[in-house]
Scaffold this motif. Structure first.
Motif, mmCIF file in Angstrom:
data_model
loop_
_atom_site.group_PDB
_atom_site.id
_atom_site.type_symbol
_atom_site.label_atom_id
_atom_site.label_comp_id
_atom_site.label_asym_id
_atom_site.label_seq_id
_atom_site.Cartn_x
_atom_site.Cartn_y
_atom_site.Cartn_z
ATOM 1 N N CYS A 43 0.863 -1.186 0.000
ATOM 2 C CA CYS A 43 0.000 0.000 0.000
ATOM 3 C C CYS A 43 0.902 1.240 0.000
ATOM 4 N N HIS A 45 0.293 4.128 1.002
ATOM 5 C CA HIS A 45 0.076 4.996 2.174
ATOM 6 C C HIS A 45 0.755 4.437 3.420
ATOM 7 N N CYS A 46 0.497 3.124 3.733
ATOM 8 C CA CYS A 46 1.011 2.581 5.007
ATOM 9 C C CYS A 46 2.136 1.554 4.793
ATOM 10 N N CYS A 68 -7.754 0.594 1.620
ATOM 11 C CA CYS A 68 -6.734 -0.337 2.094
ATOM 12 C C CYS A 68 -7.241 -1.034 3.361
ATOM 13 N N CYS A 71 -4.925 0.481 6.499
ATOM 14 C CA CYS A 71 -4.964 1.879 6.947
ATOM 15 C C CYS A 71 -6.233 2.608 6.505
HETATM 16 ZN ZN LIG Z 1 -2.598 1.088 3.591
#
Ligand SMILES: [Zn+2]
Length: 248
Positions: A43, A45-46, A68, A71
């Motif tokens: 992912c 983002h995380c 996701c 997150c």
């Molecule tokens: Zn994520």
């Protein structure tokens, strides 16, 4: 019906693979620790690694509603769009050409076109290994199967496609002392010539340059200084094929 479902699933996997290539190939030019297989897809983002079933956005969009699992950040919808486009095109090919070797070649060419189109559009990047694969596929299919044209037309198309843009660029370089056309564009047009033959080059260049100018005109000028000729040529080749085979 089962066959079409399996074909659609294969298209979804290749669509997901294309998303990975579109993200990683430009990054790999500067980030030497990144390869196609490592690290595992994550992912953005995380940074959590994705499970096998999460690699197919169509499932993760259905089950996780486009977010996701770890997150809850929204997943970029381009992943889903890539997959849906691939499923649609592979099913169109299966229904019109058949589930066979020729159908597979059509889909392989489409997939390379798809990746090159977006790489050039976003990064003005036409990787030589994808361009050269187009040349080899073009020569192979026309020498062995005569799918799109004769092998003589394919060979002449390769030489004329590469040579014409190389020559225009050489003239430009003499006058302006810099390159006017990227080297990837010569090889790409050589590849298109080897697939569709020398007589296709005129219409492809005409359609392709019109599409390139259209893309440039519609783009945000503050971010784009150069015209993505490769993306235009690919659209030109697809339209040339459709016009020739569907409308004539
Ligand atoms: Zn994520």
């Amino acid at each position: 019906m089962i066959e079409l479902l399996l074909v659609g699933f294969f298209g979804a996997c290749i669509g997901s693979f294309s998303s990975m290539l579109l993200y990683r190939l430009p990054e790999m030019r500067t980030n030497k620790s990144l390869t196609l297989s490592s690290p595992r897809s994550y992912c953005p983002h995380c940074q959590s690694s994705l499970n096998l079933w999460m690699l197919l956005p169509i499932f993760s969009f259905l089950i996780q509603k486009g977010k996701c699992l770890y997150c809850s950040q929204r997943i970029n919808s381009s992943y889903l769009i890539n997959e849906l486009v691939h499923i649609s095109i592979i099913l169109l090919i299966a229904l019109n050409v058949g589930i066979n070797c020729i159908g597979f070649i059509y889909y392989l060419i489409f997939t390379i076109f798809y990746i090159l189109f977006f790489l050039d559009l976003k990064h003005l990047f036409l990787p030589i290994y994808l361009n050269v694969s187009l040349i080899l596929i073009g020569l192979l299919i026309n020498v062995v199967f005569n799918i799109f044209t004769s092998y003589q037309e394919a060979l002449l198309g390769l030489v004329a496609g590469f040579g014409s843009l190389w020559f225009i660029n050489a003239l430009f370089k003499i006058i302006k002392s810099k390159d006017g056309i990227g080297g990837g564009d010569f090889i790409l047009l050589g590849g298109l010539g080897s697939i569709f033959g020398i007589s296709s080059l005129g219409p492809i260049i005409l359609l392709g340059s019109s599409f390139s100018i259209l893309i440039y005109t519609l783009s945000d000028r503050t971010k784009r200084e150069e015209i993505p000729l490769g993306s235009g040529l690919i659209l030109g080749a697809i339209f040339f094929y459709l016009i020739q085979n569907i409308f004539i």
